[in-house]
Motif scaffolding. Sequence first.
Motif, PDB file in Angstrom:
ATOM      1  N   GLU A  98      67.058  17.851  33.565  1.00 58.92           N
ATOM      2  CA  GLU A  98      67.739  18.651  34.579  1.00 58.92           C
ATOM      3  C   GLU A  98      66.777  19.290  35.575  1.00 58.92           C
ATOM      4  OE1 GLU A  98      71.216  20.758  33.342  1.00 58.92           O
ATOM      5  OE2 GLU A  98      71.505  19.447  31.612  1.00 58.92           O
ATOM      6  N   ALA A  99      65.532  18.832  35.553  1.00 57.51           N
ATOM      7  CA  ALA A  99      64.523  19.425  36.435  1.00 57.51           C
ATOM      8  C   ALA A  99      64.855  19.181  37.911  1.00 57.51           C
ATOM      9  CB  ALA A  99      63.140  18.873  36.098  1.00 57.51           C
ATOM     10  N   ASP A 100      65.400  18.004  38.232  1.00 51.01           N
ATOM     11  CA  ASP A 100      65.722  17.704  39.635  1.00 51.01           C
ATOM     12  C   ASP A 100      66.771  18.669  40.179  1.00 51.01           C
ATOM     13  OD1 ASP A 100      63.949  15.646  39.538  1.00 51.01           O
ATOM     14  OD2 ASP A 100      65.457  14.037  39.440  1.00 51.01           O
ATOM     15  N   GLU A 174      62.197  27.728  18.474  1.00 50.79           N
ATOM     16  CA  GLU A 174      62.089  26.293  18.706  1.00 50.79           C
ATOM     17  C   GLU A 174      63.139  25.838  19.713  1.00 50.79           C
ATOM     18  OE1 GLU A 174      62.598  24.077  15.096  1.00 50.79           O
ATOM     19  OE2 GLU A 174      62.545  22.128  16.140  1.00 50.79           O
ATOM     20  N   VAL A 175      62.728  24.989  20.622  1.00 55.59           N
ATOM     21  CA  VAL A 175      63.659  24.419  21.589  1.00 55.59           C
ATOM     22  C   VAL A 175      64.454  23.307  20.901  1.00 55.59           C
ATOM     23  CG1 VAL A 175      63.851  23.073  23.726  1.00 55.59           C
ATOM     24  CG2 VAL A 175      62.179  24.950  23.561  1.00 55.59           C
ATOM     25  N   LEU A 176      65.779  23.386  21.005  1.00 54.41           N
ATOM     26  CA  LEU A 176      66.644  22.322  20.487  1.00 54.41           C
ATOM     27  C   LEU A 176      67.291  21.611  21.670  1.00 54.41           C
ATOM     28  CD1 LEU A 176      68.615  24.281  17.692  1.00 54.41           C
ATOM     29  CD2 LEU A 176      66.430  23.072  17.461  1.00 54.41           C
ATOM     30  N   HIS A 177      67.142  20.306  21.735  1.00 58.64           N
ATOM     31  CA  HIS A 177      67.848  19.550  22.769  1.00 58.64           C
ATOM     32  C   HIS A 177      69.257  19.287  22.257  1.00 58.64           C
ATOM     33  CE1 HIS A 177      68.352  15.652  25.290  1.00 58.64           C
ATOM     34  NE2 HIS A 177      68.792  16.692  25.947  1.00 58.64           N
ATOM     35  N   LEU A 178      70.263  19.820  22.944  1.00 52.09           N
ATOM     36  CA  LEU A 178      71.649  19.794  22.465  1.00 52.09           C
ATOM     37  C   LEU A 178      72.570  19.179  23.520  1.00 52.09           C
ATOM     38  CD1 LEU A 178      71.700  23.479  21.089  1.00 52.09           C
ATOM     39  CD2 LEU A 178      71.283  21.386  19.756  1.00 52.09           C
ATOM     40  N   PRO A 179      72.373  17.912  23.861  1.00 54.72           N
ATOM     41  CA  PRO A 179      73.146  17.314  24.955  1.00 54.72           C
ATOM     42  C   PRO A 179      74.621  17.176  24.602  1.00 54.72           C
ATOM     43  CG  PRO A 179      71.935  15.612  23.779  1.00 54.72           C
ATOM     44  CD  PRO A 179      71.505  16.938  23.183  1.00 54.72           C
ATOM     45  N   GLY A 180      75.432  16.973  25.617  1.00 56.52           N
ATOM     46  CA  GLY A 180      76.874  16.821  25.433  1.00 56.52           C
ATOM     47  C   GLY A 180      77.586  17.510  26.574  1.00 56.52           C
ATOM     48  N   HIS A 181      77.421  18.836  26.652  1.00 55.05           N
ATOM     49  CA  HIS A 181      77.968  19.611  27.776  1.00 55.05           C
ATOM     50  C   HIS A 181      77.219  19.262  29.064  1.00 55.05           C
ATOM     51  CE1 HIS A 181      79.579  23.118  29.921  1.00 55.05           C
ATOM     52  NE2 HIS A 181      78.336  23.377  30.284  1.00 55.05           N
ATOM     53  N   SER A 182      75.930  18.982  28.908  1.00 55.02           N
ATOM     54  CA  SER A 182      75.123  18.501  30.028  1.00 55.02           C
ATOM     55  C   SER A 182      73.966  17.715  29.411  1.00 55.02           C
ATOM     56  CB  SER A 182      74.628  19.663  30.894  1.00 55.02           C
ATOM     57  OG  SER A 182      73.545  20.308  30.274  1.00 55.02           O
ATOM     58  N   PRO A 183      73.351  16.819  30.203  1.00 51.36           N
ATOM     59  CA  PRO A 183      72.348  15.919  29.605  1.00 51.36           C
ATOM     60  C   PRO A 183      71.095  16.631  29.090  1.00 51.36           C
ATOM     61  CG  PRO A 183      72.681  15.434  31.971  1.00 51.36           C
ATOM     62  CD  PRO A 183      73.650  16.511  31.605  1.00 51.36           C
ATOM     63  N   GLY A 184      70.694  17.692  29.788  1.00 50.69           N
ATOM     64  CA  GLY A 184      69.460  18.371  29.390  1.00 50.69           C
ATOM     65  C   GLY A 184      69.725  19.723  28.764  1.00 50.69           C
ATOM     66  N   GLN A 185      70.908  19.884  28.198  1.00 49.59           N
ATOM     67  CA  GLN A 185      71.275  21.160  27.562  1.00 49.59           C
ATOM     68  C   GLN A 185      70.300  21.476  26.425  1.00 49.59           C
ATOM     69  OE1 GLN A 185      74.453  23.408  27.677  1.00 49.59           O
ATOM     70  NE2 GLN A 185      72.713  24.472  26.774  1.00 49.59           N
ATOM     71  N   ILE A 186      69.757  22.684  26.443  1.00 52.04           N
ATOM     72  CA  ILE A 186      68.906  23.101  25.327  1.00 52.04           C
ATOM     73  C   ILE A 186      69.402  24.424  24.748  1.00 52.04           C
ATOM     74  CG2 ILE A 186      66.779  21.878  25.941  1.00 52.04           C
ATOM     75  CD1 ILE A 186      65.791  24.383  27.320  1.00 52.04           C
ATOM     76  N   GLY A 187      69.061  24.648  23.489  1.00 53.41           N
ATOM     77  CA  GLY A 187      69.298  25.919  22.826  1.00 53.41           C
ATOM     78  C   GLY A 187      67.970  26.376  22.247  1.00 53.41           C
ATOM     79  N   LEU A 188      67.972  27.566  21.655  1.00 56.14           N
ATOM     80  CA  LEU A 188      66.760  28.079  21.018  1.00 56.14           C
ATOM     81  C   LEU A 188      67.093  28.502  19.600  1.00 56.14           C
ATOM     82  CD1 LEU A 188      64.945  30.426  23.577  1.00 56.14           C
ATOM     83  CD2 LEU A 188      64.263  28.127  22.850  1.00 56.14           C
ATOM     84  N   TRP A 189      66.199  28.159  18.699  1.00 59.20           N
ATOM     85  CA  TRP A 189      66.402  28.477  17.283  1.00 59.20           C
ATOM     86  C   TRP A 189      65.276  29.381  16.805  1.00 59.20           C
ATOM     87  CZ3 TRP A 189      69.109  29.474  13.363  1.00 59.20           C
ATOM     88  CH2 TRP A 189      68.694  29.262  12.040  1.00 59.20           C
ATOM     89  N   HIS A 190      65.639  30.647  16.491  1.00 55.52           N
ATOM     90  CA  HIS A 190      64.678  31.598  15.948  1.00 55.52           C
ATOM     91  C   HIS A 190      64.886  31.622  14.437  1.00 55.52           C
ATOM     92  CE1 HIS A 190      63.119  35.790  15.112  1.00 55.52           C
ATOM     93  NE2 HIS A 190      62.111  35.208  15.709  1.00 55.52           N
ATOM     94  N   GLU A 191      64.078  30.812  13.772  1.00 55.29           N
ATOM     95  CA  GLU A 191      64.289  30.552  12.350  1.00 55.29           C
ATOM     96  C   GLU A 191      64.159  31.816  11.509  1.00 55.29           C
ATOM     97  OE1 GLU A 191      61.544  27.692  10.748  1.00 55.29           O
ATOM     98  OE2 GLU A 191      62.888  27.195   9.093  1.00 55.29           O
ATOM     99  N   GLU A 192      63.172  32.640  11.832  1.00 52.67           N
ATOM    100  CA  GLU A 192      62.873  33.841  11.048  1.00 52.67           C
ATOM    101  C   GLU A 192      64.108  34.726  10.860  1.00 52.67           C
ATOM    102  OE1 GLU A 192      59.396  35.817  12.681  1.00 52.67           O
ATOM    103  OE2 GLU A 192      60.078  37.704  11.745  1.00 52.67           O
ATOM    104  N   SER A 193      64.934  34.835  11.905  1.00 55.43           N
ATOM    105  CA  SER A 193      66.125  35.697  11.801  1.00 55.43           C
ATOM    106  C   SER A 193      67.410  34.889  11.689  1.00 55.43           C
ATOM    107  CB  SER A 193      66.198  36.610  13.034  1.00 55.43           C
ATOM    108  OG  SER A 193      66.363  35.836  14.209  1.00 55.43           O
ATOM    109  N   GLY A 194      67.313  33.566  11.686  1.00 57.18           N
ATOM    110  CA  GLY A 194      68.520  32.738  11.638  1.00 57.18           C
ATOM    111  C   GLY A 194      69.359  32.874  12.898  1.00 57.18           C
ATOM    112  N   THR A 195      68.683  33.148  14.031  1.00 59.68           N
ATOM    113  CA  THR A 195      69.397  33.349  15.292  1.00 59.68           C
ATOM    114  C   THR A 195      69.380  32.074  16.127  1.00 59.68           C
ATOM    115  OG1 THR A 195      68.756  35.679  15.319  1.00 59.68           O
ATOM    116  CG2 THR A 195      69.490  34.716  17.418  1.00 59.68           C
ATOM    117  N   LEU A 196      70.570  31.659  16.542  1.00 63.49           N
ATOM    118  CA  LEU A 196      70.693  30.506  17.423  1.00 63.49           C
ATOM    119  C   LEU A 196      71.156  30.983  18.796  1.00 63.49           C
ATOM    120  CD1 LEU A 196      70.925  27.386  17.962  1.00 63.49           C
ATOM    121  CD2 LEU A 196      73.316  27.596  17.231  1.00 63.49           C
TER     122      LEU A 196
END
Length: 261
Positions: A98-100, A174-196
Amino acid sequence: MTLPVADPWYRTESLDPRLWLITEPHVHPIFSANMHLVLGRDADLLIDSGMGIAPLRPVVDAIRPDPGKPVICLSTHTHVDHIGAAHEFETRLVHPAEADELAAPSPYSLKSADIPAPLAAMFTESGYDPLWDYLVDAVPSADYNLSAYAIPPAPATGLVEDGDMIDLGDWQAEVLHLPGHSPGQIGLWHEESGTLFGADAIYDGPLIFAGAGMSMADYTATLKRLRDLPVKIVHGGHDPAFGPDRLHQIIDHYLALWGAA
Ligand SMILES: [Zn+2]
């Protein structure tokens, strides 16, 4: 037509000592996205930047204990309601797919009548309120020009892909690539606290999965991946935060709807 002035434009709320939620209450619910600000030791992190209707940087800097510290603006994807103020930040991260769009955002109108009919129909069918005349029910200042709305280019200064880490010194996600809603959709996973930070891949409202750049096949894989994460709390791209039980309910609902359970 004259809309009332809403000043301040943004609503800010502390969710915990290092996490803030910034919203735009006068943007129509379907376009009113969550911005999250994570305060870190070496840098702060802004996840998404709203519609860009009013200056966001002063609001973010007013929250930050040390506004002189670097701030990273991460765009979870490049739909209009997530990248509006990205240009106000020096460090801008996005997924390569989605950089363009971030460098040259598509023109967008605040007038609901300008929304292409199929898209408008999908919004209504997905359960959102009827669209208003404008995508806002107020303006940030009396001299605000609704028809001059445009998103300034904000070329990425860095690209992030699945597995990359965002490091604030004392907080890593951690960056999670979560495509579907958009091709370059990302989420973030903070493992230490179980926060998405689920962005528009997962939130507690009607998910948008059928439109330009969207893929139900990719979205299915994304939801199945999220189902397996040991999540304690989800901060989504829209609507209030929720816990693991609700996460699994939402995922199971959509997988069943798509015949993918
Ligand atoms: Zn979106």
